[in-house]
Design a protein around this motif. Structure first.
Motif, PDB file in Angstrom:
ATOM      1  N   ASP A  38      -3.605  -5.703   1.838  1.00  0.00           N
ATOM      2  CA  ASP A  38      -2.658  -5.028   1.883  1.00  0.00           C
ATOM      3  C   ASP A  38      -1.316  -5.892   2.711  1.00  0.00           C
ATOM      4  O   ASP A  38      -1.562  -6.145   3.875  1.00  0.00           O
ATOM      5  CB  ASP A  38      -2.691  -3.661   3.043  1.00  0.00           C
ATOM      6  CG  ASP A  38      -3.811  -2.732   2.175  1.00  0.00           C
ATOM      7  OD1 ASP A  38      -3.934  -2.846   1.179  1.00  0.00           O
ATOM      8  OD2 ASP A  38      -4.528  -2.262   3.016  1.00  0.00           O
TER       9      ASP A  38
ATOM     10  N   GLY B 118       2.184  -5.528   2.502  1.00  0.00           N
ATOM     11  CA  GLY B 118       3.514  -4.953   2.123  1.00  0.00           C
ATOM     12  C   GLY B 118       4.723  -5.778   2.547  1.00  0.00           C
ATOM     13  O   GLY B 118       5.817  -5.611   1.867  1.00  0.00           O
ATOM     14  N   ASP B 119       4.395  -6.496   3.452  1.00  0.00           N
ATOM     15  CA  ASP B 119       5.888  -7.121   4.035  1.00  0.00           C
ATOM     16  C   ASP B 119       5.971  -8.436   3.430  1.00  0.00           C
ATOM     17  O   ASP B 119       7.012  -9.050   3.429  1.00  0.00           O
ATOM     18  CB  ASP B 119       5.516  -7.479   5.575  1.00  0.00           C
ATOM     19  CG  ASP B 119       5.719  -6.393   6.548  1.00  0.00           C
ATOM     20  OD1 ASP B 119       6.337  -5.412   6.144  1.00  0.00           O
ATOM     21  OD2 ASP B 119       5.297  -6.547   7.860  1.00  0.00           O
TER      22      ASP B 119
ATOM     23  N   LYS C 131       0.835  -1.277  -0.060  1.00  0.00           N
ATOM     24  CA  LYS C 131      -0.082  -0.124   0.003  1.00  0.00           C
ATOM     25  C   LYS C 131       0.807   1.430   0.018  1.00  0.00           C
ATOM     26  O   LYS C 131       0.340   2.133  -0.514  1.00  0.00           O
ATOM     27  CB  LYS C 131      -0.847   0.019   1.285  1.00  0.00           C
ATOM     28  CG  LYS C 131      -1.968   1.240   1.273  1.00  0.00           C
ATOM     29  CD  LYS C 131      -3.173   1.020   2.409  1.00  0.00           C
ATOM     30  CE  LYS C 131      -4.026   2.047   2.489  1.00  0.00           C
ATOM     31  NZ  LYS C 131      -3.903   2.982   3.476  1.00  0.00           N
ATOM     32  N   ARG C 132       2.106   1.310   0.423  1.00  0.00           N
ATOM     33  CA  ARG C 132       3.058   2.553   0.449  1.00  0.00           C
ATOM     34  C   ARG C 132       3.170   2.692  -0.837  1.00  0.00           C
ATOM     35  O   ARG C 132       3.561   3.937  -1.002  1.00  0.00           O
ATOM     36  CB  ARG C 132       4.217   1.830   1.221  1.00  0.00           C
ATOM     37  CG  ARG C 132       5.273   2.970   1.676  1.00  0.00           C
ATOM     38  CD  ARG C 132       6.428   2.555   2.633  1.00  0.00           C
ATOM     39  NE  ARG C 132       6.824   1.264   1.784  1.00  0.00           N
ATOM     40  CZ  ARG C 132       8.098   1.465   1.092  1.00  0.00           C
ATOM     41  NH1 ARG C 132       8.408   2.601   0.611  1.00  0.00           N
ATOM     42  NH2 ARG C 132       8.508   0.397   0.522  1.00  0.00           N
TER      43      ARG C 132
ATOM     44  N   GLY D 210      11.045  -0.281   3.379  1.00  0.00           N
ATOM     45  CA  GLY D 210      10.712   0.980   3.086  1.00  0.00           C
ATOM     46  C   GLY D 210       9.771   1.463   4.247  1.00  0.00           C
ATOM     47  O   GLY D 210       9.686   2.728   4.072  1.00  0.00           O
ATOM     48  N   MET D 211       9.376   0.652   5.037  1.00  0.00           N
ATOM     49  CA  MET D 211       8.577   1.207   6.158  1.00  0.00           C
ATOM     50  C   MET D 211       9.474   1.838   7.215  1.00  0.00           C
ATOM     51  O   MET D 211      10.542   1.774   7.541  1.00  0.00           O
ATOM     52  CB  MET D 211       8.069  -0.006   7.008  1.00  0.00           C
ATOM     53  CG  MET D 211       7.309   0.119   8.315  1.00  0.00           C
ATOM     54  SD  MET D 211       7.116  -1.636   8.754  1.00  0.00           S
ATOM     55  CE  MET D 211       6.201  -2.446   7.676  1.00  0.00           C
TER      56      MET D 211
ATOM     57  N   ASP E  43       8.934  -5.075   4.854  1.00  0.00           N
ATOM     58  CA  ASP E  43       9.053  -4.026   3.969  1.00  0.00           C
ATOM     59  C   ASP E  43       9.982  -3.028   4.369  1.00  0.00           C
ATOM     60  O   ASP E  43       9.673  -2.357   5.318  1.00  0.00           O
ATOM     61  CB  ASP E  43       7.931  -3.470   3.720  1.00  0.00           C
ATOM     62  CG  ASP E  43       7.772  -2.278   2.655  1.00  0.00           C
ATOM     63  OD1 ASP E  43       9.026  -1.850   2.256  1.00  0.00           O
ATOM     64  OD2 ASP E  43       6.881  -1.527   2.556  1.00  0.00           O
TER      65      ASP E  43
ATOM     66  N   SER F 110      -1.169   3.275   8.907  1.00  0.00           N
ATOM     67  CA  SER F 110      -0.834   3.517   7.486  1.00  0.00           C
ATOM     68  C   SER F 110       0.619   3.540   7.250  1.00  0.00           C
ATOM     69  O   SER F 110       1.090   3.274   6.013  1.00  0.00           O
ATOM     70  CB  SER F 110      -1.188   5.018   7.557  1.00  0.00           C
ATOM     71  OG  SER F 110      -0.975   5.563   6.161  1.00  0.00           O
TER      72      SER F 110
ATOM     73  N   LYS G 216     -11.162  -0.847   4.604  1.00  0.00           N
ATOM     74  CA  LYS G 216     -10.940  -0.971   3.103  1.00  0.00           C
ATOM     75  C   LYS G 216     -11.638  -0.088   2.404  1.00  0.00           C
ATOM     76  O   LYS G 216     -12.100  -0.426   1.200  1.00  0.00           O
ATOM     77  CB  LYS G 216     -11.097  -2.548   2.809  1.00  0.00           C
ATOM     78  CG  LYS G 216     -10.442  -3.450   3.429  1.00  0.00           C
ATOM     79  CD  LYS G 216     -10.601  -4.705   2.753  1.00  0.00           C
ATOM     80  CE  LYS G 216      -9.089  -5.788   2.909  1.00  0.00           C
ATOM     81  NZ  LYS G 216      -9.054  -6.968   2.221  1.00  0.00           N
TER      82      LYS G 216
ATOM     83  N   GLU H 115     -10.945   2.270   0.082  1.00  0.00           N
ATOM     84  CA  GLU H 115     -10.455   2.370  -1.031  1.00  0.00           C
ATOM     85  C   GLU H 115     -10.792   1.143  -2.118  1.00  0.00           C
ATOM     86  O   GLU H 115     -11.040   1.107  -3.163  1.00  0.00           O
ATOM     87  CB  GLU H 115      -8.692   2.283  -1.125  1.00  0.00           C
ATOM     88  CG  GLU H 115      -8.145   3.384  -0.924  1.00  0.00           C
ATOM     89  CD  GLU H 115      -6.568   3.317  -0.920  1.00  0.00           C
ATOM     90  OE1 GLU H 115      -6.052   4.533  -1.394  1.00  0.00           O
ATOM     91  OE2 GLU H 115      -5.976   2.492  -0.680  1.00  0.00           O
TER      92      GLU H 115
ATOM     93  N   THR I  70       0.034  -8.128  10.482  1.00  0.00           N
ATOM     94  CA  THR I  70       1.242  -7.008  10.376  1.00  0.00           C
ATOM     95  C   THR I  70       1.418  -6.616  11.766  1.00  0.00           C
ATOM     96  O   THR I  70       2.539  -6.081  12.297  1.00  0.00           O
ATOM     97  CB  THR I  70       0.882  -6.147   9.314  1.00  0.00           C
ATOM     98  OG1 THR I  70       0.938  -6.807   8.100  1.00  0.00           O
ATOM     99  CG2 THR I  70       1.514  -4.959   9.196  1.00  0.00           C
TER     100      THR I  70
ATOM    101  N   GLY J 226       1.526   0.351   6.178  1.00  0.00           N
ATOM    102  CA  GLY J 226       1.099  -0.159   4.855  1.00  0.00           C
ATOM    103  C   GLY J 226      -0.232  -0.924   5.117  1.00  0.00           C
ATOM    104  O   GLY J 226      -0.351  -2.048   4.126  1.00  0.00           O
ATOM    105  N   VAL J 227      -0.855  -0.767   6.031  1.00  0.00           N
ATOM    106  CA  VAL J 227      -2.287  -1.814   6.181  1.00  0.00           C
ATOM    107  C   VAL J 227      -3.314  -0.611   6.237  1.00  0.00           C
ATOM    108  O   VAL J 227      -3.208   0.262   6.896  1.00  0.00           O
ATOM    109  CB  VAL J 227      -2.014  -2.494   7.511  1.00  0.00           C
ATOM    110  CG1 VAL J 227      -3.523  -3.314   7.507  1.00  0.00           C
ATOM    111  CG2 VAL J 227      -0.913  -3.578   7.314  1.00  0.00           C
ATOM    112  N   SER J 228      -4.436  -0.942   5.438  1.00  0.00           N
ATOM    113  CA  SER J 228      -5.619  -0.229   5.531  1.00  0.00           C
ATOM    114  C   SER J 228      -6.216  -0.566   6.818  1.00  0.00           C
ATOM    115  O   SER J 228      -6.617  -1.713   7.040  1.00  0.00           O
ATOM    116  CB  SER J 228      -6.654  -0.437   4.543  1.00  0.00           C
ATOM    117  OG  SER J 228      -6.009  -0.492   3.195  1.00  0.00           O
TER     118      SER J 228
END
Lengths: 396, 396
Positions: free
Chosen positions: A153, A155-156, A115-116, B235-236, B233, B11, B19, B21, B213, B14-16
């Motif tokens: 979602d 992302g991991d 989601k990122r 990037g988190m 991730d 957020s 949901k 969206e 998560t 990266g988890v909603s």
């Protein structure tokens, strides 16, 4: 089936050249009512009716979505996501065609995203692309119902986005096409994977959704790796990653398309054509092979003691020639990874071949007799191409 | 439904939290024959029989497979993969229970792996785990047919491995449980998510496959990030990743399990129990909610002008108390992410509640009246817990 060097390249990129490991794991799982059929057909346990069978089948767009991500990030073109939706559906739909299913299909999609990096507009483009594709098919007589699906979602787990589909359909057992019926004397009609059919809006490069890990890393260069490190496994040896010569938006001269779009060309469905063929020639199609993983050698899974000779293939479309040029992949191997010009082949008695070609032509789809089936010992495919004559045996 | 701080934490990982969206993207897709039913039920397009409906449904083990990966790498215990197979199946199976489906289910699994990190033995453990789970269910009268599936090598998309399932089932419309029937005066019977039923081999922590998560990053510490950077991730934001206090093999004192195993406890199915309940009490179950995403507030999706009061919940099992302690998550939020003690709830007339508790008890499954339904304006859930009284409104 490939030389050591190339097998090593495959393996270093984390892609099985064969799916032996997976097949081993599935040992003990029944092969269904027709062990040589292209898809597993099981008894109709939903109704218990003995005259019917069911097929439940799963596949996806694979790493093509990684290329769609990079292209979308670079150009802002969300249209590529509609292509990915089509890829994930057609990889299933066209497998179903091979057992004779051309309608009454339930479809569910599973999307896993980071989601990122992948916002709601992308999910929306994929889901709405799926809906539009189903509507288009319905308008052409192919009933395909999008029942829903799951968007997670994760992302991991997922660097960018993964798009899979699962289908379920029911078929009268009298109508099942079983590749066990492929026989000596059959001609093989190939349906072109490239060009622009009457039901497509743009030129299709023919790429489909197989071999995309190779295609992506062999065509595109380090600029993609630097700009979008999230688009690949950085644990892969560096010399295997994006070792091609092009950027996403370079123009391929023969087609006038960007290399990105050339490789992202959505997987063409043959459903409207196959539906017309099966209506016109009931009982005449002995077998059908969707040339996906395994490319032009895929038929080896379905035959015994036959020799399949392909000596009149379509000229390799531009996309495959560009992949071969930039990668230096051996031509013998190219035919085992990519469809090289036709992604669907029908095994039919000689008198049926011209009927099929004529029906395809009504859809502005090129079709021709690309080869024949002869008696043989074991399982063998011979490809006689402008690039050489190649022989593939099942247990090579 | 959560405060700004926590919404931010969600957020950033990266988890909603909602949901929204995804729901937006699905706009235009029909909600099926029973818009308030837990799963979408569509007309039986496979047979055309008007008395029947079909459900096709997809879900997966989510990021629980990332924890399984780390635990397996650290300990060599391949048994955790059998748990992941069960998670991916039960997340679907127990959703189907909520519309009254307890058999004649087709199952397909989709596995995406990074072949560089996840070898054939893992795929084998997952597929064979799926087969064993289906056999176990069959022996208990729940027919669940593993039709096959797809295993794809997609290392450029998937860091480790993602495991999803899709199911398809058919149901007589007279038997459909439609949550639109939940009404004032109903009692709510909760079925415990923790403990050890007669059909389980070990203590189940109750975790299920939701909120993983959060659970992973809130329980485990930087040692996991350092040892297995591929498990999340990167990037988190760094302060969001593995910010707990435990290593995978630390022992949780109350249960005597390692923290890894505590959080990996496979999602319990309620199928054998629900099957017995529906056989004994036909027509008596007004509604059923599988407390997955949304936890104890999930029922808000299915009601109108009702107030659901939950004032007699099970004591929160150890796993959820440990997550709360290590993360400092507000209790109000804990109830929206995790099941907190029961993962299945049945809405029934008062006289039916003791019958259900007695049936559950025959499976050594704890069950009790955890609350009731009152008339109300709009949609509201009130949770009266040892940690405070919390109110949740649909559009809060």
């Amino acid at each position: 089936m490939m030389n050591d060097l190339e097998a090593g390249k495959y393996s270093k990129r984390g892609v099985s050249s064969s799916k032996r490991e997976v097949h081993d794991a599935l040992e003990g799982l029944s092969r269904g009512l027709y062990p040589k059929a292209f898809c597993k057909v099981i008894p109709d346990v939903l109704t218990g009716e003995r005259d019917y069978g069911l097929v439940m089948h799963a596949d996806g767009a694979g790493t093509k979505s990684s290329l769609a991500y990079s292209y979308w990030k670079k150009t802002g073109d969300t249209g590529v996501w509609e292509g990915i939706a089509q890829d994930a559906i057609v990889m299933n739909l066209d497998d179903l065609l091979c057992v004779g299913i051309t309608g009454n299909i339930l479809l569910s999609s599973t999307i896993g995203r980071n989601k990122r990096l992948v916002p709601g507009e992308v999910i929306k483009a994929i889901i709405q692309g799926s809906m539009r594709f189903c509507e288009k098919m319905k308008a052409m007589g192919i009933s395909l119902d999008l029942t829903g699906g799951e968007t997670a979602d994760v992302g991991d787990l997922v660097r960018t986005v993964i798009v899979d589909s699962t289908v379920c359909a029911r078929i009268h057992r009298d109508k099942v096409i079983d590749n066990a019926s492929i026989r000596e004397g059959d001609l093989i009609v190939g349906l072109a994977s490239f060009g622009k059919t009457s039901y497509e809006d743009a030129y299709n490069s023919g790429i489909g959704s197989n071999g995309l890990t190779s295609a992506r890393h062999d065509v595109f260069d380090k600029r993609v790796a630097r700009m979008f490190p999230e688009s690949y496994d950085e644990g892969m040896p560096g010399d295997m990653a994006y070792c091609g010569t092009h950027d996403l938006t370079d123009i391929e001269p023969e087609t006038g398309l960007t290399y990105g779009k050339l490789v992202l060309s959505p997987t063409r469905t043959y459903a409207p054509v196959i539906r017309a063929i099966l209506e016109s020639c009931p009982g005449r199609v002995h077998g059908m092979v969707h040339c996906t993983g395994g490319g032009q050698t895929k038929v080896l899974h379905f035959i015994d003691d036959l020799h399949v000779i392909k000596d009149n293939l379509f000229p390799a479309p531009a996309v495959f020639r560009r992949i071969q040029e930039t990668s230096g992949t051996l031509w013998k191997e190219m035919y085992t990874v990519f469809n090289m010009g036709h992604r669907m082949e029908l095994y039919v008695p000689p008198e049926t071949a011209p009927v099929i070609c004529s029906i395809a032509s009504g859809f502005n789809l090129e079709a021709k007799v690309i080869g024949r089936v002869e008696a043989g010992k074991g399982r063998r495919v011979t490809i006689d191409s402008p690039y050489g004559t190649f022989t593939y045996d099942k247990n090579e």
